[in-house]
Scaffold this motif. Sequence first.
Motif, PDB file in Angstrom:
ATOM      1  N   TRP A 126      42.147  38.679  39.396  1.00  0.00           N
ATOM      2  CA  TRP A 126      42.288  37.240  39.181  1.00  0.00           C
ATOM      3  C   TRP A 126      43.284  36.676  40.183  1.00  0.00           C
ATOM      4  O   TRP A 126      44.267  37.328  40.538  1.00  0.00           O
ATOM      5  CB  TRP A 126      42.758  37.001  37.743  1.00  0.00           C
ATOM      6  CG  TRP A 126      42.975  35.562  37.380  1.00  0.00           C
ATOM      7  CD1 TRP A 126      42.109  34.532  37.558  1.00  0.00           C
ATOM      8  CD2 TRP A 126      44.140  35.020  36.768  1.00  0.00           C
ATOM      9  NE1 TRP A 126      42.663  33.358  37.093  1.00  0.00           N
ATOM     10  CE2 TRP A 126      43.907  33.631  36.595  1.00  0.00           C
ATOM     11  CE3 TRP A 126      45.351  35.562  36.349  1.00  0.00           C
ATOM     12  CZ2 TRP A 126      44.853  32.787  36.018  1.00  0.00           C
ATOM     13  CZ3 TRP A 126      46.278  34.726  35.771  1.00  0.00           C
ATOM     14  CH2 TRP A 126      46.036  33.355  35.612  1.00  0.00           C
TER      15      TRP A 126
ATOM     16  N   GLY B  58      45.414  34.379  39.810  1.00  0.00           N
ATOM     17  CA  GLY B  58      46.695  34.005  39.232  1.00  0.00           C
ATOM     18  C   GLY B  58      46.936  32.523  39.108  1.00  0.00           C
ATOM     19  O   GLY B  58      47.999  32.113  38.638  1.00  0.00           O
ATOM     20  N   LYS B  59      45.970  31.686  39.501  1.00  0.00           N
ATOM     21  CA  LYS B  59      46.221  30.242  39.456  1.00  0.00           C
ATOM     22  C   LYS B  59      45.028  29.409  38.987  1.00  0.00           C
ATOM     23  O   LYS B  59      45.191  28.235  38.666  1.00  0.00           O
ATOM     24  CB  LYS B  59      46.658  29.753  40.838  1.00  0.00           C
ATOM     25  CG  LYS B  59      45.649  29.988  41.947  1.00  0.00           C
ATOM     26  CD  LYS B  59      46.211  29.571  43.303  1.00  0.00           C
ATOM     27  CE  LYS B  59      45.197  29.830  44.421  1.00  0.00           C
ATOM     28  NZ  LYS B  59      45.755  29.474  45.750  1.00  0.00           N
TER      29      LYS B  59
ATOM     30  N   PRO C 298      42.766  32.003  31.969  1.00  0.00           N
ATOM     31  CA  PRO C 298      42.368  32.454  33.313  1.00  0.00           C
ATOM     32  C   PRO C 298      40.854  32.413  33.519  1.00  0.00           C
ATOM     33  O   PRO C 298      40.088  32.814  32.643  1.00  0.00           O
ATOM     34  CB  PRO C 298      42.889  33.893  33.364  1.00  0.00           C
ATOM     35  CG  PRO C 298      44.039  33.909  32.415  1.00  0.00           C
ATOM     36  CD  PRO C 298      43.646  32.987  31.299  1.00  0.00           C
TER      37      PRO C 298
ATOM     38  N   GLN D 231      53.391  38.193  43.930  1.00  0.00           N
ATOM     39  CA  GLN D 231      52.745  36.920  44.239  1.00  0.00           C
ATOM     40  C   GLN D 231      52.936  36.552  45.709  1.00  0.00           C
ATOM     41  O   GLN D 231      52.022  36.054  46.368  1.00  0.00           O
ATOM     42  CB  GLN D 231      53.317  35.824  43.345  1.00  0.00           C
ATOM     43  CG  GLN D 231      52.720  34.451  43.580  1.00  0.00           C
ATOM     44  CD  GLN D 231      53.300  33.411  42.642  1.00  0.00           C
ATOM     45  OE1 GLN D 231      53.713  33.716  41.532  1.00  0.00           O
ATOM     46  NE2 GLN D 231      53.346  32.167  43.090  1.00  0.00           N
TER      47      GLN D 231
ATOM     48  N   GLN E 170      43.516  39.658  32.293  1.00  0.00           N
ATOM     49  CA  GLN E 170      43.663  39.572  33.746  1.00  0.00           C
ATOM     50  C   GLN E 170      44.974  40.182  34.238  1.00  0.00           C
ATOM     51  O   GLN E 170      45.307  40.068  35.412  1.00  0.00           O
ATOM     52  CB  GLN E 170      43.582  38.100  34.185  1.00  0.00           C
ATOM     53  CG  GLN E 170      42.337  37.379  33.721  1.00  0.00           C
ATOM     54  CD  GLN E 170      41.061  38.095  34.129  1.00  0.00           C
ATOM     55  OE1 GLN E 170      40.959  38.623  35.232  1.00  0.00           O
ATOM     56  NE2 GLN E 170      40.082  38.120  33.226  1.00  0.00           N
ATOM     57  N   ASN E 171      45.721  40.816  33.331  1.00  0.00           N
ATOM     58  CA  ASN E 171      47.007  41.391  33.734  1.00  0.00           C
ATOM     59  C   ASN E 171      46.803  42.677  34.531  1.00  0.00           C
ATOM     60  O   ASN E 171      45.910  43.479  34.226  1.00  0.00           O
ATOM     61  CB  ASN E 171      47.872  41.673  32.495  1.00  0.00           C
ATOM     62  CG  ASN E 171      49.331  41.821  32.844  1.00  0.00           C
ATOM     63  OD1 ASN E 171      49.751  42.813  33.431  1.00  0.00           O
ATOM     64  ND2 ASN E 171      50.114  40.830  32.477  1.00  0.00           N
TER      65      ASN E 171
END
Length: 506
Positions: free
Chosen positions: A1, A3-4, A17, A56, A293-294
């Motif tokens: 994913w 992340g945003k 997500p 990130q 999604q972690n």
Amino acid sequence: WDGKTFKPHPVTGEPVPDETARVQELRYLNPRKAEWPRADFVAGNPPFIGTSMMRQALGDGYAKALRSTYKGVPDSADFVMFWWDKAADLLRAGKLERFGFVTTNSLRQTFNRRVLQAHLGGKPPLSLAFAIPDHPWVDAGDGAAVRIAMTVAVRGEQDGVLGRVVGENASGQDSYEVTLLERVGKLQADLTIGANVAGAQPLRANERLSSRGVQLMGAGFIVTPEEAAQLGLGRVEGLEQHIREYRNGRDLTATPRGVMVIDLFGLEAGEVRSRFPAVYQRVYERVKPERDQNNRPAYRDNWWIFGEPRGSFRPALAGLPRYIATVETSKHRFFTFLDDTILPDNKLVNIALDDAYFLGVLSSRVHVVWSLACGSTLEDRPVYVKTQGFEPFPFPDPTPEQRQRIRELGEGLDAHRKARLEQHLELTMTGLYNVLEKLRASEELTDAERGIHAKGLVSVLKELHDDLDAAVLDAYGWPPDLGDEAILARLVDLNAERAAEEAQGV
């Protein structure tokens, strides 16, 4: 994913997500340390990237390769520490004359400081020739004001110059006029001169008694009392063990939110679904989409349990009617009792002791001076680091009468503050201690502060603290007018004595 990218959940409408928004993760083949050009001196300003932002900013693959390559840097250390560690290796090997870096002031935090400690105490050792632990800095890119530290290292054992900022005024959009007070002496890993607080050893007497609170990794675990009732609290047997009152740092320093938290530690997903189906659906819809999604398998696979449930610490709290808590990052260092029904957040440091004697010692000037010296700062707020603040701290060895006196004062302190806050809901712990600080400095109070003083009975609070300070110093057998540096020196010596005793089986 990526992340945003989010999408609305079909049931709750909350953003979750979007699993179709993917990014490429690179796997670095044969990662190895970069070769620096031959040099006599190294000076630099490496990127200010904290450990929580490395993945990130740099990508998951790069962060993994970096940590697997530099074994001497703790996993929780900031990006800048990889430069510090590499330069220190070169210096100790005789390949540099000296080096110096500008870093964030988090250099003094525990995991970053361990890099310095390893090189300063190594064979051959390094010494800090110059340091400024906390200095203003304006980012040229966005104009943001941050705090930085400066360090210069040399080979061998020698004294250094410590610069402490005693005055600063913004002289323009991107500059400060800074006044420094310099002092010469042996610089420690925590960028101080004097007692080697950073070198104090953890004591077995304090082992497994302290821990940060739980880290949820999912806001969907938090519920209001009304939502808890709708989920079956008070009606479904056994649910009272899994929906509990919840406190974070702001709840203790400011106004409590009055929220609860779903705590399913110790249960399998199927057991939750069969025993507490409403709770299961709540967590399934509000926690699982994010956890799916972690990057960490443990977080992803055990989605119904907190990311960090502190399972190893829970046995320490078992059977205690209350425990001691302090806010990890706080302007004022205070300790309070929390009831055993309350689950503490990750921003609280918790100590599995219910005797007010220990609350009294921890609340005293002796311990507060120690915790400030061995802790770190976030912006301008002190951070309580349990591995440095609690685990090496040597408690006094009082007579029964001294212990009882401290116990009574500890109970009185805790009861006085809670009674004031309960009677006047507009009061906060931060407000009480702001006024107490001005009383101690003999500064004039504003009209608003006079109101806090009257409602909070802050002069009584001051007297309780003064009496507690005197009682704890007496329990150590130390003079009542002992200065901060003398307290630190004696505590470091006492820590060494206790460590030696424990090595002998005492």
